[in-house]
Design a protein around this motif. Structure first.
Motif, mmCIF file in Angstrom:
data_model
loop_
_atom_site.group_PDB
_atom_site.id
_atom_site.type_symbol
_atom_site.label_atom_id
_atom_site.label_comp_id
_atom_site.label_asym_id
_atom_site.label_seq_id
_atom_site.Cartn_x
_atom_site.Cartn_y
_atom_site.Cartn_z
ATOM 1 N N ASP A 3 46.884 43.871 43.948
ATOM 2 C CA ASP A 3 46.979 43.127 45.208
ATOM 3 C C ASP A 3 46.053 41.912 45.288
ATOM 4 O O ASP A 3 46.406 40.901 45.876
ATOM 5 C CB ASP A 3 46.694 44.063 46.394
ATOM 6 C CG ASP A 3 47.867 44.980 46.666
ATOM 7 O OD1 ASP A 3 48.983 44.657 46.194
ATOM 8 O OD2 ASP A 3 47.672 46.022 47.317
ATOM 9 N N LYS A 6 47.608 39.056 43.542
ATOM 10 C CA LYS A 6 48.765 38.632 44.326
ATOM 11 C C LYS A 6 48.327 37.692 45.466
ATOM 12 O O LYS A 6 48.923 36.647 45.688
ATOM 13 C CB LYS A 6 49.439 39.887 44.882
ATOM 14 C CG LYS A 6 50.816 39.658 45.364
ATOM 15 C CD LYS A 6 51.439 40.962 45.782
ATOM 16 C CE LYS A 6 52.463 40.653 46.841
ATOM 17 N NZ LYS A 6 53.391 41.720 47.089
ATOM 18 N N ASP A 7 47.257 38.078 46.152
ATOM 19 C CA ASP A 7 46.736 37.234 47.229
ATOM 20 C C ASP A 7 46.305 35.880 46.699
ATOM 21 O O ASP A 7 46.536 34.842 47.311
ATOM 22 C CB ASP A 7 45.514 37.903 47.885
ATOM 23 C CG ASP A 7 45.938 39.067 48.763
ATOM 24 O OD1 ASP A 7 47.147 39.200 49.020
ATOM 25 O OD2 ASP A 7 45.055 39.847 49.172
ATOM 26 N N LYS A 8 45.662 35.910 45.544
ATOM 27 C CA LYS A 8 45.159 34.654 44.990
ATOM 28 C C LYS A 8 46.310 33.737 44.571
ATOM 29 O O LYS A 8 46.231 32.524 44.716
ATOM 30 C CB LYS A 8 44.239 34.931 43.803
ATOM 31 C CG LYS A 8 42.887 35.457 44.269
ATOM 32 C CD LYS A 8 42.058 35.973 43.133
ATOM 33 C CE LYS A 8 40.718 36.479 43.679
ATOM 34 N NZ LYS A 8 40.075 37.407 42.778
ATOM 35 N N SER A 10 49.194 33.604 45.988
ATOM 36 C CA SER A 10 49.796 33.010 47.178
ATOM 37 C C SER A 10 48.858 31.953 47.765
ATOM 38 O O SER A 10 49.308 31.007 48.409
ATOM 39 C CB SER A 10 50.253 34.090 48.162
ATOM 40 O OG SER A 10 49.337 34.247 49.198
ATOM 41 N N GLY A 11 47.573 32.079 47.489
ATOM 42 C CA GLY A 11 46.617 31.022 47.850
ATOM 43 C C GLY A 11 46.945 29.716 47.152
ATOM 44 O O GLY A 11 46.788 28.627 47.712
ATOM 45 N N THR A 50 42.427 32.818 52.772
ATOM 46 C CA THR A 50 43.758 32.228 52.805
ATOM 47 C C THR A 50 44.418 32.304 54.184
ATOM 48 O O THR A 50 45.210 31.455 54.520
ATOM 49 C CB THR A 50 44.684 32.929 51.782
ATOM 50 O OG1 THR A 50 44.530 34.333 51.953
ATOM 51 C CG2 THR A 50 44.312 32.545 50.377
ATOM 52 N N THR A 51 44.072 33.316 54.956
ATOM 53 C CA THR A 51 44.726 33.485 56.256
ATOM 54 C C THR A 51 44.417 32.313 57.175
ATOM 55 O O THR A 51 45.315 31.727 57.770
ATOM 56 C CB THR A 51 44.227 34.784 56.943
ATOM 57 O OG1 THR A 51 43.811 35.686 55.942
ATOM 58 C CG2 THR A 51 45.296 35.363 57.808
#
Ligand SMILES: Nc1nc2c(ncn2[C@@H]2O[C@H](COP(=O)(O)OP(=O)(O)O)[C@@H](O)[C@H]2O)c(=O)[nH]1
Ligand SMILES: [Mg+2]
Length: 370
Positions: A3, A6-8, A10-11, A50-51
């Protein structure tokens, strides 16, 4: 699974969208000044956040849209965008990518992706985002997604072959030897694979080449008993090559399809162990040598894969403990670094917790928007 990575990833998409949008604003426009300030605020907050960056970005996109409808005809940004839309092209300049790519590189390295692999991914992303293929997509987000998809798949799918087909086509018995350091899940993976093979109609016998560790016979015996498999073992201190050789003889005499040979997991730097693996190669000439390591070991697993492959050529890898929270770097790097594919993922402690590794599935799960 994976995860954090994955977050990175999408960053990276957000970074690119942000930097290309800022580019399209006229420099003397008030909105541009605002959104420029907002963008630099967001980047000052750091890659991890990122949020907030996404929130700021959508605010400024709305502001830009409002502005467009209010005074549409004298806006160069509207004109530029319309032109890009009409020609089906997304305007991305090399300089728009500089910072996002830098952030992406940091993100990959933080996720334990090996350096040469990270560089390969960056080169490939850069090339496809600036190259001809950009004409075929409609939004910057899609462009990023397709560039990341292809770049990741290229490194992850190195050397892939169909394991089941290879078993099906090989002369029987097929001999598979498992290597890797202590505690990574070799013995457990052998038990799981024996079950995986049985589900597909192949019989197997276990051969305990871990004659080094006290208690190794008892441990693998427990699996064999539970699964109803035969086990070939010698006393502790015996010759691993001899045990696996006996396993092959036994399989040949009893019409068993596959021999699963365990080995001791001493440090890969141990010359002794490497000499043992060489002897197994010479005496048994296995059809496949599979390197086992744990996904959670990250960069260490990547380094060990390379060292084991150098010492006793491997044919593929099994990455265990993918169910535990891991960075994803090993899953992305092992195939590219060794030229040998990851064949299975271990996903738990049960006998069914083993999955054929599918590079496409992994890539999709990494860049999936959800
Ligand atoms: N969570 C999880 N644990 C695993 C997995 N594979 C192995 N293990 C555990 O890792 C430990 C060491 O496994 P073992 O097979 O003895 O490793 P070996 O020394 O390489 O033979 C055991 O407690 C296993 O149950 C996996 O895919 N997920
Ligand atoms: Mg073991």
């Amino acid at each position: 699974m994976f995860d954090g990575l994955k977050d990175k990833l999408s960053g990276f998409r957000e970074d690119v969208e942000e930097s290309t949008e800022a580019e399209e604003e006229p420099p003397d426009d008030e909105t541009a000044a605002e959104s420029g300030a907002a963008a630099s605020d967001a980047s000052a907050e750091g890659v991890g956040d990122t949020t907030d960056a996404a929130a700021v970005e959508s605010d400024s996109a709305e502001a830009a849209a409002d502005d467009d409808s209010a005074s549409s005809d004298d806006e160069p940004s509207t004109f530029q965008r319309a032109k890009a839309f009409a020609t089906g092209r997304i305007i991305i300049e090399e300089e728009d990518l500089e910072e996002p790519l830098w952030n992406l590189e940091m993100a990959l390295l933080e996720s334990d992706v090996e350096m040469s692999v990270a560089e390969q991914i960056l080169d490939s992303v850069r090339e496809s985002m600036l190259g001809e293929s950009r004409k075929q997509v409609e939004t910057t987000g899609e462009l990023v997604e397709s560039a990341l998809h292809d770049a990741l798949l290229d490194v992850i799918a190195v050397g892939q072959f169909d394991f089941e087909q290879r078993i099906a086509e090989a002369d029987k018995p097929v001999t598979i030897v498992f290597t890797g350091v202590n505690g990574v899940g070799k013995t457990t993976s052998i038990a799981k694979l024996s079950e995986w093979l049985a589900d597909r109609g192949y019989s197997s016998v276990l051969a305990n080449g871990d004659t080094y560790r006290a208690g190794a016979n008892e441990q693998i015996r427990e699996h064999a008993d539970r699964l109803g498999r035969d086990l070939i073992s010698h006393d502790q201190g015996g010759d691993p090559a001899a045990v696996i050789y006996d396993g092959v003889e036994y399989a040949a005499a009893n019409d068993i399809d596959v021999v699963l040979g365990d080995t001791a997991g001493r440090l890969h730097t141990s010359d002794d162990l490497m000499a043992q693996l060489e002897k197994i190669d010479r005496v048994v000439d296995p059809d496949m040598t599979l390197f086992v390591d744990e996904a959670v070991a990250g960069q260490d697993a990547v380094n060990r894969a390379k060292e084991f492959d150098d010492a006793a050529a491997i044919d593929g890898a099994i990455l265990t403990k993918a169910d535990a929270d891991s960075s994803g770097g090993a899953a992305i790097s092992v195939a590219y670094v060794t030229g040998k594919p990851i064949l299975f993922l271990g996903t738990g402690q049960g006998y069914d917790d083993i999955t054929l590794f599918d590079p496409e599935d992994l890539v999709e799960s990494l860049i999936d928007e959800e």
